[in-house]
Design an enzyme around this catalytic site. Sequence first.
Site, short mmCIF file in Angstrom:
data_model
loop_
_atom_site.label_atom_id
_atom_site.label_comp_id
_atom_site.label_asym_id
_atom_site.label_seq_id
_atom_site.Cartn_x
_atom_site.Cartn_y
_atom_site.Cartn_z
N ASP A 13 0.82 -1.22 0.00
CA ASP A 13 0.00 0.00 0.00
C ASP A 13 0.85 1.27 0.00
O ASP A 13 0.45 2.29 0.56
CB ASP A 13 -0.95 0.03 1.22
CG ASP A 13 -1.74 -1.25 1.35
OD1 ASP A 13 -2.24 -1.71 0.33
OD2 ASP A 13 -1.84 -1.78 2.47
N LYS A 16 2.21 2.33 -5.08
CA LYS A 16 2.94 1.87 -6.28
C LYS A 16 2.14 2.14 -7.56
O LYS A 16 2.72 2.43 -8.60
CB LYS A 16 3.22 0.36 -6.19
CG LYS A 16 4.14 -0.01 -5.04
CD LYS A 16 4.33 -1.51 -4.94
CE LYS A 16 3.10 -2.25 -4.48
NZ LYS A 16 2.67 -1.99 -3.11
N GLY A 40 -4.25 -4.39 -4.22
CA GLY A 40 -5.29 -3.51 -4.72
C GLY A 40 -4.71 -2.12 -4.80
O GLY A 40 -3.98 -1.71 -3.90
N HIS A 41 -4.95 -1.44 -5.88
CA HIS A 41 -4.54 -0.05 -5.89
C HIS A 41 -5.56 0.79 -6.64
O HIS A 41 -6.29 0.30 -7.49
CB HIS A 41 -3.12 0.13 -6.43
CG HIS A 41 -2.87 -0.53 -7.72
ND1 HIS A 41 -1.97 -1.55 -7.87
CD2 HIS A 41 -3.41 -0.32 -8.93
CE1 HIS A 41 -1.98 -1.94 -9.12
NE2 HIS A 41 -2.83 -1.21 -9.78
N ARG A 144 3.54 -29.03 -5.47
CA ARG A 144 3.41 -29.59 -6.83
C ARG A 144 2.06 -30.25 -7.05
O ARG A 144 1.94 -31.24 -7.75
CB ARG A 144 4.58 -30.55 -7.13
CG ARG A 144 5.89 -29.79 -7.20
CD ARG A 144 7.09 -30.64 -6.98
NE ARG A 144 7.13 -31.14 -5.63
CZ ARG A 144 8.07 -31.96 -5.18
NH1 ARG A 144 9.00 -32.37 -5.98
NH2 ARG A 144 8.06 -32.38 -3.93
N GLN A 225 2.01 -5.77 -3.07
CA GLN A 225 2.48 -5.92 -1.68
C GLN A 225 3.82 -5.18 -1.50
O GLN A 225 4.12 -4.30 -2.27
CB GLN A 225 2.61 -7.39 -1.28
CG GLN A 225 1.28 -8.11 -1.11
CD GLN A 225 0.74 -8.68 -2.39
OE1 GLN A 225 1.46 -9.21 -3.20
NE2 GLN A 225 -0.55 -8.56 -2.58
N LEU A 337 3.48 12.75 0.70
CA LEU A 337 4.18 13.76 1.53
C LEU A 337 3.18 14.81 2.02
O LEU A 337 3.31 15.35 3.12
CB LEU A 337 5.31 14.41 0.72
CG LEU A 337 6.21 15.37 1.49
CD1 LEU A 337 6.99 14.63 2.58
CD2 LEU A 337 7.21 16.08 0.56
P1 IMP Z 1 -2.42 -12.88 2.22
O1 IMP Z 1 -1.52 -12.32 1.18
O2 IMP Z 1 -3.89 -12.66 1.92
O3 IMP Z 1 -2.12 -14.31 2.54
O4 IMP Z 1 -2.18 -12.06 3.58
C1 IMP Z 1 -0.96 -12.16 4.32
C2 IMP Z 1 -0.58 -10.81 4.91
O5 IMP Z 1 -0.21 -9.92 3.86
C3 IMP Z 1 -1.70 -10.11 5.68
O6 IMP Z 1 -1.13 -9.37 6.74
C4 IMP Z 1 -2.28 -9.15 4.67
O7 IMP Z 1 -2.92 -8.05 5.27
C5 IMP Z 1 -1.01 -8.73 3.94
N1 IMP Z 1 -1.27 -8.28 2.57
C6 IMP Z 1 -1.50 -9.04 1.48
N2 IMP Z 1 -1.65 -8.28 0.38
C7 IMP Z 1 -1.49 -7.01 0.78
C8 IMP Z 1 -1.50 -5.75 0.08
O8 IMP Z 1 -1.67 -5.65 -1.13
N3 IMP Z 1 -1.28 -4.65 0.85
C9 IMP Z 1 -1.05 -4.71 2.19
N4 IMP Z 1 -1.04 -5.87 2.87
C10 IMP Z 1 -1.25 -7.00 2.17
#
Ligand code: IMP
Length: 430
Positions: A13, A16, A40-41, A144, A225, A337
Amino acid sequence: MPLDLVIGAQWGDEGKGRITDLLARKADVVARFSGGDNAGHSVTVGDQLFRLHLIPSGILHDHTHCVLGSGMVLNPVSLISELDSLSSAGIDIEPERLSISSNAHLITPAHLALDGAEENARGSSKLGTTGRGIGPAYTHKTARRGIRLEAFLDPEEHLAKYQQHLDQANRLLETVYGQPGIDIESAVLHFHEHASRIKPYLADTGHLIDSALRQGKRVLAEGAQGTLLDLDHGSYPFVTSSHPTTAGALLGLGVGPQYIDRIIGITKAFQTRVGEGPFPTELQGELADRLRGSGEHPWDEFGTTTGRPRRCGWLDLVLLRYAARINGFTELALTKLDILSGLETLMLCTAYERGGVPSTDLVGGPSTLDEMVPILEAVEAWEDDLSEISTWNGLPEAARIYVGRIESSVGLPIRMISVGPERDQLIART
Ligand code: IMP
């Protein structure tokens, strides 16, 4: 033949999408390489706000070809709904503009159910996953036993394997987790529907990207991520199941490092995290609420995918230096900022203390973060609204000092600074 990488330097978040959107103007190909619709963005173009989970924001530029790489895990339901909403907003989403790796793995209804069941079973040790089936899909890939999207090329041939996958998951759901199994008949029906919709997009995307690079085209890899959620290098076990880092980009695209030009680390001007796990500079109360925003604006700190309020805190320079080391950043981009304007107190975390011993490096990696006490330094704050400022020299002196402090601490230039959600609210420095 340059390959530019946009990598999250924090816990995801970081904004990006904004930076990718800007760089995509000059890119021929924009590619995602890891994760799935857990990402998600939001990108604002004029008065239209696009919330994208899978398809790179490069799709919003007419001239770019978009790619979903082999390192991804894809839920066809989300993919099709995203294609439909882009199409109804007038965006061209024909297969000539979008290629999906046939080696990417499928997220099935079984993965979604297992993600929920496993998270429930963790009780108070839950990870706070997004519930999108990401972990179980990558688990099956590594074991696998996964199903690649190539199954959509000939669904009849792969049907038995798909049914077996669902049967096995149902046994696990019912006997281990005491939950109802999934409806196999309806899942099989959807499997065929999804196959016919997605098949035209399937391609050998590694070959496609390599050919583009050899022809001198510019390829932009859009990370999802962030580094601190990397399966190997993040705050394990509070991580995602993929590699949102430079190494993961090469792996998930299927290209070598020889093409790389820029590796751009994206960091917010402060720090946020969703889900569980350590966060040394986390703030509570009024200051956290102030950084988070009320939720009324799309840019407020609430998850694009889950809507969860994000945890907020001061920018952590120790973690930023760590992210620079893991990824080999060549530069940084600083987002949001403008959000710091008007704060009475402004802090930066410059080092940690562990057992009374200070350290400016994260020796032991992010899994040791629980034991770290942040050493915070107060820096001069500024009042001025930054949202209309378009040049470096136009920024208030205190804001320039703040940016300079980050640069000298990490040893990298900050070449882009965002001061608002619109495409042009960005200060580019040469
Ligand atoms: P998962 O990817 O759904 O298995 O979640 C694992 C961890 O990654 C959790 O803490 C989620 O909140 C975090 N996470 C996964 N995708 C994102 C993202 O796009 N932004 C922020 N945190 C994420």
